[in-house]
Design a protein around this motif. Structure first.
Motif, PDB file in Angstrom:
ATOM      1  N   ASP A  30       0.821  -1.203   0.000  1.00  0.00           N
ATOM      2  CA  ASP A  30       0.000   0.000   0.000  1.00  0.00           C
ATOM      3  C   ASP A  30       0.858   1.256   0.000  1.00  0.00           C
ATOM      4  OD1 ASP A  30      -2.135  -1.714   0.083  1.00  0.00           O
ATOM      5  OD2 ASP A  30      -2.615  -1.345   2.191  1.00  0.00           O
ATOM      6  N   LEU A  31       1.925   1.268   0.791  1.00  0.00           N
ATOM      7  CA  LEU A  31       2.817   2.427   0.820  1.00  0.00           C
ATOM      8  C   LEU A  31       3.486   2.635  -0.534  1.00  0.00           C
ATOM      9  CD1 LEU A  31       4.457   2.055   4.337  1.00  0.00           C
ATOM     10  CD2 LEU A  31       2.854   3.826   3.588  1.00  0.00           C
ATOM     11  N   ASP A  32       3.862   1.544  -1.185  1.00  0.00           N
ATOM     12  CA  ASP A  32       4.450   1.651  -2.528  1.00  0.00           C
ATOM     13  C   ASP A  32       3.444   2.248  -3.504  1.00  0.00           C
ATOM     14  OD1 ASP A  32       6.842   0.615  -1.713  1.00  0.00           O
ATOM     15  OD2 ASP A  32       6.461  -1.408  -2.485  1.00  0.00           O
ATOM     16  N   ALA A  33       2.196   1.785  -3.425  1.00  0.00           N
ATOM     17  CA  ALA A  33       1.162   2.288  -4.331  1.00  0.00           C
ATOM     18  C   ALA A  33       0.896   3.765  -4.077  1.00  0.00           C
ATOM     19  CB  ALA A  33      -0.127   1.478  -4.169  1.00  0.00           C
ATOM     20  N   LEU A  34       0.841   4.166  -2.808  1.00  0.00           N
ATOM     21  CA  LEU A  34       0.642   5.582  -2.491  1.00  0.00           C
ATOM     22  C   LEU A  34       1.809   6.429  -2.979  1.00  0.00           C
ATOM     23  CD1 LEU A  34      -0.855   5.300   1.090  1.00  0.00           C
ATOM     24  CD2 LEU A  34      -2.007   6.208  -0.940  1.00  0.00           C
ATOM     25  N   ALA A  35       3.023   5.919  -2.829  1.00  0.00           N
ATOM     26  CA  ALA A  35       4.200   6.651  -3.293  1.00  0.00           C
ATOM     27  C   ALA A  35       4.172   6.802  -4.818  1.00  0.00           C
ATOM     28  CB  ALA A  35       5.478   5.944  -2.844  1.00  0.00           C
ATOM     29  N   ARG A  36       3.752   5.751  -5.532  1.00  0.00           N
ATOM     30  CA  ARG A  36       3.650   5.839  -6.997  1.00  0.00           C
ATOM     31  C   ARG A  36       2.610   6.891  -7.400  1.00  0.00           C
ATOM     32  NH1 ARG A  36       4.484   0.392  -6.692  1.00  0.00           N
ATOM     33  NH2 ARG A  36       2.273  -0.087  -6.677  1.00  0.00           N
ATOM     34  N   LEU A  37       1.464   6.898  -6.718  1.00  0.00           N
ATOM     35  CA  LEU A  37       0.428   7.888  -7.024  1.00  0.00           C
ATOM     36  C   LEU A  37       0.941   9.304  -6.779  1.00  0.00           C
ATOM     37  CD1 LEU A  37      -2.728   6.186  -5.464  1.00  0.00           C
ATOM     38  CD2 LEU A  37      -2.304   6.603  -7.887  1.00  0.00           C
ATOM     39  N   ALA A  38       1.651   9.479  -5.683  1.00  0.00           N
ATOM     40  CA  ALA A  38       2.185  10.798  -5.363  1.00  0.00           C
ATOM     41  C   ALA A  38       3.229  11.224  -6.384  1.00  0.00           C
ATOM     42  CB  ALA A  38       2.769  10.789  -3.955  1.00  0.00           C
ATOM     43  N   ARG A  39       4.066  10.275  -6.800  1.00  0.00           N
ATOM     44  CA  ARG A  39       5.093  10.599  -7.803  1.00  0.00           C
ATOM     45  C   ARG A  39       4.438  10.985  -9.120  1.00  0.00           C
ATOM     46  NH1 ARG A  39       9.125   6.161  -8.896  1.00  0.00           N
ATOM     47  NH2 ARG A  39      10.012   6.836  -6.941  1.00  0.00           N
ATOM     48  N   GLU A  40       3.389  10.278  -9.503  1.00  0.00           N
ATOM     49  CA  GLU A  40       2.680  10.614 -10.743  1.00  0.00           C
ATOM     50  C   GLU A  40       2.098  12.019 -10.659  1.00  0.00           C
ATOM     51  OE1 GLU A  40      -0.174   7.504 -11.332  1.00  0.00           O
ATOM     52  OE2 GLU A  40       1.389   5.992 -11.628  1.00  0.00           O
ATOM     53  N   ALA A  41       1.572  12.372  -9.477  1.00  0.00           N
ATOM     54  CA  ALA A  41       1.038  13.719  -9.303  1.00  0.00           C
ATOM     55  C   ALA A  41       2.147  14.752  -9.397  1.00  0.00           C
ATOM     56  CB  ALA A  41       0.311  13.826  -7.965  1.00  0.00           C
ATOM     57  N   LEU A  42       3.310  14.402  -8.850  1.00  0.00           N
ATOM     58  CA  LEU A  42       4.457  15.318  -8.897  1.00  0.00           C
ATOM     59  C   LEU A  42       4.928  15.539 -10.323  1.00  0.00           C
ATOM     60  CD1 LEU A  42       7.162  14.598  -6.197  1.00  0.00           C
ATOM     61  CD2 LEU A  42       6.288  16.794  -6.929  1.00  0.00           C
ATOM     62  N   ASP A  43       4.992  14.469 -11.092  1.00  0.00           N
ATOM     63  CA  ASP A  43       5.510  14.534 -12.441  1.00  0.00           C
ATOM     64  C   ASP A  43       4.468  14.976 -13.464  1.00  0.00           C
ATOM     65  OD1 ASP A  43       7.909  13.636 -11.417  1.00  0.00           O
ATOM     66  OD2 ASP A  43       7.506  11.538 -11.879  1.00  0.00           O
ATOM     67  N   SER A  44       3.244  15.211 -13.015  1.00  0.00           N
ATOM     68  CA  SER A  44       2.169  15.557 -13.915  1.00  0.00           C
ATOM     69  C   SER A  44       2.328  16.980 -14.449  1.00  0.00           C
ATOM     70  CB  SER A  44       0.829  15.439 -13.167  1.00  0.00           C
ATOM     71  OG  SER A  44      -0.189  16.075 -13.882  1.00  0.00           O
ATOM     72  N   PRO A  45       2.229  17.162 -15.770  1.00  0.00           N
ATOM     73  CA  PRO A  45       2.293  18.515 -16.322  1.00  0.00           C
ATOM     74  C   PRO A  45       1.132  19.368 -15.819  1.00  0.00           C
ATOM     75  CG  PRO A  45       2.000  16.883 -18.073  1.00  0.00           C
ATOM     76  CD  PRO A  45       2.103  16.147 -16.789  1.00  0.00           C
ATOM     77  N   CYS A  46      -0.004  18.744 -15.555  1.00  0.00           N
ATOM     78  CA  CYS A  46      -1.163  19.491 -15.036  1.00  0.00           C
ATOM     79  C   CYS A  46      -0.844  20.021 -13.645  1.00  0.00           C
ATOM     80  CB  CYS A  46      -2.397  18.598 -14.984  1.00  0.00           C
ATOM     81  SG  CYS A  46      -2.968  18.053 -16.598  1.00  0.00           S
ATOM     82  N   GLN A  47      -0.184  19.213 -12.838  1.00  0.00           N
ATOM     83  CA  GLN A  47       0.197  19.635 -11.501  1.00  0.00           C
ATOM     84  C   GLN A  47       1.158  20.811 -11.570  1.00  0.00           C
ATOM     85  OE1 GLN A  47      -0.811  18.629  -8.504  1.00  0.00           O
ATOM     86  NE2 GLN A  47       0.608  19.907  -7.374  1.00  0.00           N
ATOM     87  N   ALA A  48       2.145  20.728 -12.449  1.00  0.00           N
ATOM     88  CA  ALA A  48       3.114  21.808 -12.587  1.00  0.00           C
ATOM     89  C   ALA A  48       2.432  23.092 -13.057  1.00  0.00           C
ATOM     90  CB  ALA A  48       4.219  21.399 -13.559  1.00  0.00           C
ATOM     91  N   ALA A  49       1.498  22.968 -13.985  1.00  0.00           N
ATOM     92  CA  ALA A  49       0.787  24.136 -14.491  1.00  0.00           C
ATOM     93  C   ALA A  49      -0.069  24.773 -13.402  1.00  0.00           C
ATOM     94  CB  ALA A  49      -0.083  23.747 -15.687  1.00  0.00           C
ATOM     95  N   SER A  50      -0.729  23.964 -12.586  1.00  0.00           N
ATOM     96  CA  SER A  50      -1.572  24.522 -11.527  1.00  0.00           C
ATOM     97  C   SER A  50      -0.728  25.206 -10.462  1.00  0.00           C
ATOM     98  CB  SER A  50      -2.463  23.449 -10.909  1.00  0.00           C
ATOM     99  OG  SER A  50      -1.693  22.525 -10.170  1.00  0.00           O
ATOM    100  N   GLU A  51       0.476  24.698 -10.207  1.00  0.00           N
ATOM    101  CA  GLU A  51       1.356  25.350  -9.238  1.00  0.00           C
ATOM    102  C   GLU A  51       1.901  26.661  -9.781  1.00  0.00           C
ATOM    103  OE1 GLU A  51       4.376  22.575  -8.072  1.00  0.00           O
ATOM    104  OE2 GLU A  51       2.969  21.334  -6.943  1.00  0.00           O
ATOM    105  N   ALA A  52       2.099  26.719 -11.101  1.00  0.00           N
ATOM    106  CA  ALA A  52       2.596  27.941 -11.712  1.00  0.00           C
ATOM    107  C   ALA A  52       1.556  29.055 -11.641  1.00  0.00           C
ATOM    108  CB  ALA A  52       2.991  27.675 -13.169  1.00  0.00           C
ATOM    109  N   ILE A  53       0.303  28.674 -11.695  1.00  0.00           N
ATOM    110  CA  ILE A  53      -0.783  29.661 -11.652  1.00  0.00           C
ATOM    111  C   ILE A  53      -0.871  30.197 -10.252  1.00  0.00           C
ATOM    112  CG2 ILE A  53      -3.274  29.964 -11.799  1.00  0.00           C
ATOM    113  CD1 ILE A  53      -3.274  27.880 -14.013  1.00  0.00           C
TER     114      ILE A  53
END
Length: 102
Positions: free
Chosen positions: A79-102
């Motif tokens: 479960d911790l591995d799966a949560l870490a993968r989800l978090a990493r995907e959110a980190l690497d997401s271009p949508c996430q980067a764009a929302s932080e830039a705004i």
């Protein structure tokens, strides 16, 4: 600690050092849920099981909960591995980067 979790912690440290908000990194959907509703039907079933097995209802309930917790503990690393993968995907997401830039 396995590599996925170690990498995620390193990313958290980098975000914190940069002064970025960690809220979005830390809010991910759970990968496993444990629920035991204690409604009238559940209590009736527990009472019936206690009569069948001729044991105390409270002892039976604690044994069931202990078994559920053991099951969760056995899968905690996964479960911790799966949560870490989800978090990493959110980190690497271009949508996430764009929302932080705004």
């Amino acid at each position: 600690m396995n590599d996925t979790l170690h990498d995620f912690i390193a990313q958290l440290e980098r975000h914190q050092a940069e002064g970025r908000d960690l809220g979005q990194l830390l809010s991910v959907d759970p990968v496993r849920q444990l629920a035991l509703p204690l409604n009238h039907q559940t209590c009736s079933q527990l009472r019936a099981m206690a009569q069948v097995f001729q044991c105390d209802e409270a002892l039976l309930a604690s044994a069931i909960l202990a078994g559920a917790l053991r099951h969760m503990q056995q899968h905690l690393d996964e479960d911790l591995d799966a949560l870490a993968r989800l978090a990493r995907e959110a980190l690497d997401s271009p949508c996430q980067a764009a929302s932080e830039a705004i």
